[in-house]
Scaffold this motif. Structure first.
Motif, PDB file in Angstrom:
ATOM      1  N   LEU A  36       0.828  -1.203   0.000  1.00  0.00           N
ATOM      2  CA  LEU A  36       0.000   0.000   0.000  1.00  0.00           C
ATOM      3  C   LEU A  36       0.864   1.256   0.000  1.00  0.00           C
ATOM      4  CD1 LEU A  36      -2.770  -1.047   2.531  1.00  0.00           C
ATOM      5  CD2 LEU A  36      -3.017  -0.793   0.076  1.00  0.00           C
ATOM      6  N   SER A  37       1.956   1.223   0.764  1.00  0.00           N
ATOM      7  CA  SER A  37       2.856   2.362   0.816  1.00  0.00           C
ATOM      8  C   SER A  37       3.432   2.655  -0.571  1.00  0.00           C
ATOM      9  CB  SER A  37       3.988   2.075   1.807  1.00  0.00           C
ATOM     10  OG  SER A  37       4.899   3.145   1.855  1.00  0.00           O
ATOM     11  N   LYS A  38       3.792   1.615  -1.289  1.00  0.00           N
ATOM     12  CA  LYS A  38       4.327   1.780  -2.635  1.00  0.00           C
ATOM     13  C   LYS A  38       3.294   2.401  -3.565  1.00  0.00           C
ATOM     14  CE  LYS A  38       6.320  -0.867  -6.485  1.00  0.00           C
ATOM     15  NZ  LYS A  38       6.687  -2.227  -6.957  1.00  0.00           N
ATOM     16  N   ILE A  39       2.053   1.924  -3.442  1.00  0.00           N
ATOM     17  CA  ILE A  39       0.978   2.466  -4.274  1.00  0.00           C
ATOM     18  C   ILE A  39       0.767   3.942  -3.982  1.00  0.00           C
ATOM     19  CG2 ILE A  39      -1.527   2.370  -4.695  1.00  0.00           C
ATOM     20  CD1 ILE A  39      -1.275  -0.676  -4.171  1.00  0.00           C
ATOM     21  N   PHE A  40       0.788   4.308  -2.693  1.00  0.00           N
ATOM     22  CA  PHE A  40       0.600   5.711  -2.333  1.00  0.00           C
ATOM     23  C   PHE A  40       1.712   6.575  -2.933  1.00  0.00           C
ATOM     24  CE2 PHE A  40      -2.519   4.386   0.766  1.00  0.00           C
ATOM     25  CZ  PHE A  40      -3.340   5.494   0.858  1.00  0.00           C
ATOM     26  N   ARG A  41       2.937   6.082  -2.860  1.00  0.00           N
ATOM     27  CA  ARG A  41       4.055   6.875  -3.395  1.00  0.00           C
ATOM     28  C   ARG A  41       3.976   6.996  -4.911  1.00  0.00           C
ATOM     29  NH1 ARG A  41       6.925   4.014   0.869  1.00  0.00           N
ATOM     30  NH2 ARG A  41       7.585   5.511   2.442  1.00  0.00           N
ATOM     31  N   GLU A  42       3.582   5.910  -5.584  1.00  0.00           N
ATOM     32  CA  GLU A  42       3.478   5.945  -7.038  1.00  0.00           C
ATOM     33  C   GLU A  42       2.381   6.892  -7.512  1.00  0.00           C
ATOM     34  OE1 GLU A  42       2.859   1.888  -8.048  1.00  0.00           O
ATOM     35  OE2 GLU A  42       4.998   1.375  -8.077  1.00  0.00           O
ATOM     36  N   SER A  57       0.362  12.074  -9.451  1.00  0.00           N
ATOM     37  CA  SER A  57      -0.910  12.250 -10.155  1.00  0.00           C
ATOM     38  C   SER A  57      -1.970  12.825  -9.227  1.00  0.00           C
ATOM     39  CB  SER A  57      -1.398  10.916 -10.736  1.00  0.00           C
ATOM     40  OG  SER A  57      -1.603   9.981  -9.715  1.00  0.00           O
ATOM     41  N   ASN A  58      -1.954  12.412  -7.972  1.00  0.00           N
ATOM     42  CA  ASN A  58      -2.928  12.942  -7.026  1.00  0.00           C
ATOM     43  C   ASN A  58      -2.641  14.392  -6.668  1.00  0.00           C
ATOM     44  OD1 ASN A  58      -4.584  10.703  -6.781  1.00  0.00           O
ATOM     45  ND2 ASN A  58      -3.295   9.758  -5.236  1.00  0.00           N
ATOM     46  N   GLU A  59      -1.353  14.798  -6.743  1.00  0.00           N
ATOM     47  CA  GLU A  59      -0.993  16.188  -6.497  1.00  0.00           C
ATOM     48  C   GLU A  59      -1.666  17.088  -7.530  1.00  0.00           C
ATOM     49  OE1 GLU A  59       1.344  18.915  -4.232  1.00  0.00           O
ATOM     50  OE2 GLU A  59       1.628  16.758  -4.148  1.00  0.00           O
ATOM     51  N   VAL A  60      -1.691  16.613  -8.777  1.00  0.00           N
ATOM     52  CA  VAL A  60      -2.340  17.372  -9.843  1.00  0.00           C
ATOM     53  C   VAL A  60      -3.829  17.511  -9.564  1.00  0.00           C
ATOM     54  CG1 VAL A  60      -2.923  17.399 -12.287  1.00  0.00           C
ATOM     55  CG2 VAL A  60      -0.635  16.710 -11.564  1.00  0.00           C
ATOM     56  N   LYS A  74       1.607  15.218   2.318  1.00  0.00           N
ATOM     57  CA  LYS A  74       1.471  14.531   1.031  1.00  0.00           C
ATOM     58  C   LYS A  74       0.652  13.257   1.177  1.00  0.00           C
ATOM     59  CE  LYS A  74       5.813  16.268  -0.940  1.00  0.00           C
ATOM     60  NZ  LYS A  74       7.154  15.895  -1.455  1.00  0.00           N
ATOM     61  N   PHE A  75       0.866  12.561   2.295  1.00  0.00           N
ATOM     62  CA  PHE A  75       0.098  11.336   2.545  1.00  0.00           C
ATOM     63  C   PHE A  75      -1.394  11.627   2.586  1.00  0.00           C
ATOM     64  CE2 PHE A  75      -2.189   8.833   5.715  1.00  0.00           C
ATOM     65  CZ  PHE A  75      -2.054   7.559   5.197  1.00  0.00           C
ATOM     66  N   VAL A  76      -1.774  12.685   3.305  1.00  0.00           N
ATOM     67  CA  VAL A  76      -3.184  13.023   3.430  1.00  0.00           C
ATOM     68  C   VAL A  76      -3.781  13.372   2.080  1.00  0.00           C
ATOM     69  CG1 VAL A  76      -4.823  14.679   4.426  1.00  0.00           C
ATOM     70  CG2 VAL A  76      -3.017  13.722   5.842  1.00  0.00           C
ATOM     71  N   VAL A 123       5.077   6.937   6.811  1.00  0.00           N
ATOM     72  CA  VAL A 123       3.970   6.546   5.933  1.00  0.00           C
ATOM     73  C   VAL A 123       3.432   5.167   6.295  1.00  0.00           C
ATOM     74  CG1 VAL A 123       3.328   5.985   3.561  1.00  0.00           C
ATOM     75  CG2 VAL A 123       4.699   8.013   4.026  1.00  0.00           C
ATOM     76  N   ASN A 124       4.313   4.218   6.579  1.00  0.00           N
ATOM     77  CA  ASN A 124       3.842   2.874   6.907  1.00  0.00           C
ATOM     78  C   ASN A 124       2.981   2.872   8.169  1.00  0.00           C
ATOM     79  OD1 ASN A 124       4.993   1.613   4.740  1.00  0.00           O
ATOM     80  ND2 ASN A 124       6.860   1.035   5.810  1.00  0.00           N
TER      81      ASN A 124
END
Length: 455
Positions: free
Chosen positions: A126-132, A136-139, A195-197, A231-232
């Motif tokens: 899940l952590s990897k998915i969030f970072r990847e 795109s989510n920032e946009v 960024k996580f939020v 993050v984890n």
């Protein structure tokens, strides 16, 4: 209550440090191997981290002998009337809208490395998915921010700021995503958390979770977000809280004496009859129980014929009634059966005449018979319509929820939405037309993982 982490070269050393500071009655909640040379345990040097708890407050600032390797203390308050969920050998205990108390299930080995590694693997995924997805989510967040600027409601923001110390999850239901993110992450201190939020907010939003409930989830996490955790740890925390919000699935239970009468209600075309056939197969074939069908579905062409075909295949007796007042007599004739499944007329929740017919059917059953009611909902229905359906049926009966057609959508946020909106228990989900295999009890861990972006 005091919760604290300790590190040592061996498990025994870490446990000794914990009990030396917290006392001999300290409860060991978790033991995890840490490797300092790389990501998620990849490295040359190993350390063992122990999380320990005592049910009293301890002023650790006065203890000059506190080990340097101990992490920052995290204190959490817990309601004694709390719900319990288990995962990977741990027991997560909390009311959904409160902080989580984690205790270890003593019935399992503390050194269950397979469970620990599986938990770590899933959170790492899940952590990897969030970072990847972060870029795109920032946009998306920036786009949402520009829209919020043009449609801003100063009154909402002002009220939120003025009542910051008294805020509840309900108070934040109308707060915009950008305002909420700014509020729940400490400026300068936790850029990673910020960024996580953002990523979490957009991931849940993409999965059709209602913004009101996303705000509630983040509000529940406010303490851990402001403490600057990694993050984890944040993923683990939101994962646990969302499982608790899903609640424990409630499934069909048989009566202690006589038959259990189970009604299936819902709109036309949601899959009530097929769902009944799947459950009948489970109880008759797998559990060796005596099952019978009753249908009052005489409005839809060949509806009784469809259930009759299933009855014939599984050698299950089926009765058709034409008036609600016939039900108690039919059930009495089946008094030696374990389970009676009642297929009701599918109709629009706006059709008052047919709705009253179902009301009379359910409420007219003789009180000597135990009954349960299951509202069957399609996972493909719009949330606004689902709320209207739930409201319509809640007016006259309590029910548990079955979600069908999970194979026809990739977004499952409405399951969480309906659970939180109604307060009613989840039960089964179906993911295809095949009888009997395409049905299962709601797997809340799997569902939450999917909502967080996992597979």
């Amino acid at each position: 209550m005091t919760i604290k982490k300790y590190q040592g070269k061996t498990k025994e050393e870490a446990i000794a440090l914990a009990r030396n500071e917290l006392g001999s009655d300290a409860e060991i909640m978790n033991i995890e191997e840490k490797k300092s040379g790389g990501f998620l345990g990849m490295g040359k040097k190993s350390m063992f981290e122990v999380t320990a708890m005592v049910d009293r407050d301890i002023d650790l600032s006065k203890n000059n002998e506190a080990p340097k390797t101990a992490n920052k203390q995290v204190a959490q308050e817990v309601n004694p009337n709390s719900a319990i969920a288990t995962y990977g050998g741990r027991r997560f205990e909390a009311v959904a809208d409160q902080d989580i108390k984690v205790t270890y299930d003593n019935s399992q080995s503390v050194s269950n490395d397979a469970d620990l590694e599986e938990t770590k693997r899933q959170f790492a995924e899940l952590s990897k998915i969030f970072r990847e997805n972060e870029n795109s989510n920032e946009v998306k967040t920036n786009k949402a921010k520009s829209q919020n600027v043009s449609n801003k409601q100063p009154a909402v923001k002002s009220a939120t700021v003025q009542n910051e110390t008294k805020s509840t999850s309900e108070d934040l239901s109308n707060t915009s995503s950008e305002e909420f993110i700014e509020k729940t992450t400490a400026p300068k201190k936790s850029n990673t958390n910020h960024k996580f939020v953002k990523t979490l907010y957009n991931t849940l939003l993409d999965n059709d979770v209602d913004e009101k409930y996303i705000n509630q989830i983040l509000f529940d996490m406010e303490k851990v977000l402001k403490n600057g955790n990694n993050v984890n740890f944040l993923i683990s925390n939101v994962y646990q809280k969302m499982i608790l919000k899903m609640g424990q699935p409630s499934t069909i239970s048989l009566a202690k004496k006589g038959p259990k009468v189970v009604f299936f209600i819902g709109s036309t075309g949601v899959g009530k009859t097929t769902t009944i056939a799947k459950l009948a197969s489970e109880f008759k074939i797998d559990k060796k129980k005596k099952v019978a069908f009753i249908t009052i579905d005489t409005y839809r062409l060949k509806a009784a014929d469809q259930l009759g075909e299933y009855a014939s295949i599984m050698k299950i007796p089926m009765s058709v009634i034409y008036e609600p007042n016939e039900l108690s007599e039919k059930v009495s004739n089946l008094n030696d059966y374990d389970l009676i499944l009642v297929d009701t007329s599918g109709f629009s929740h706006k059709n008052n005449e047919m709705r009253e017919n179902v009301v009379e059917l359910i409420n007219g059953l003789d009180e000597k018979f135990e009954k349960e009611v299951y509202l069957v909902l399609s996972a493909t229905t719009k949330y606004r319509d689902l709320k209207e359906i739930i409201d319509s049926y809640k007016e006259f009966t309590d029910f548990k929820m079955i979600f069908t057609k999970l194979d026809e959508t990739t977004n499952f946020g409405n399951i969480l939405n309906c659970r939180l909106y109604s307060g009613n228990s989840l039960s089964y989900v179906t993911n295809g037309q095949d009888v009997p295999k395409d049905i299962e009890v709601v797997d809340t861990q799997k569902l939450v993982k999917q909502l967080l972006g996992g597979n």
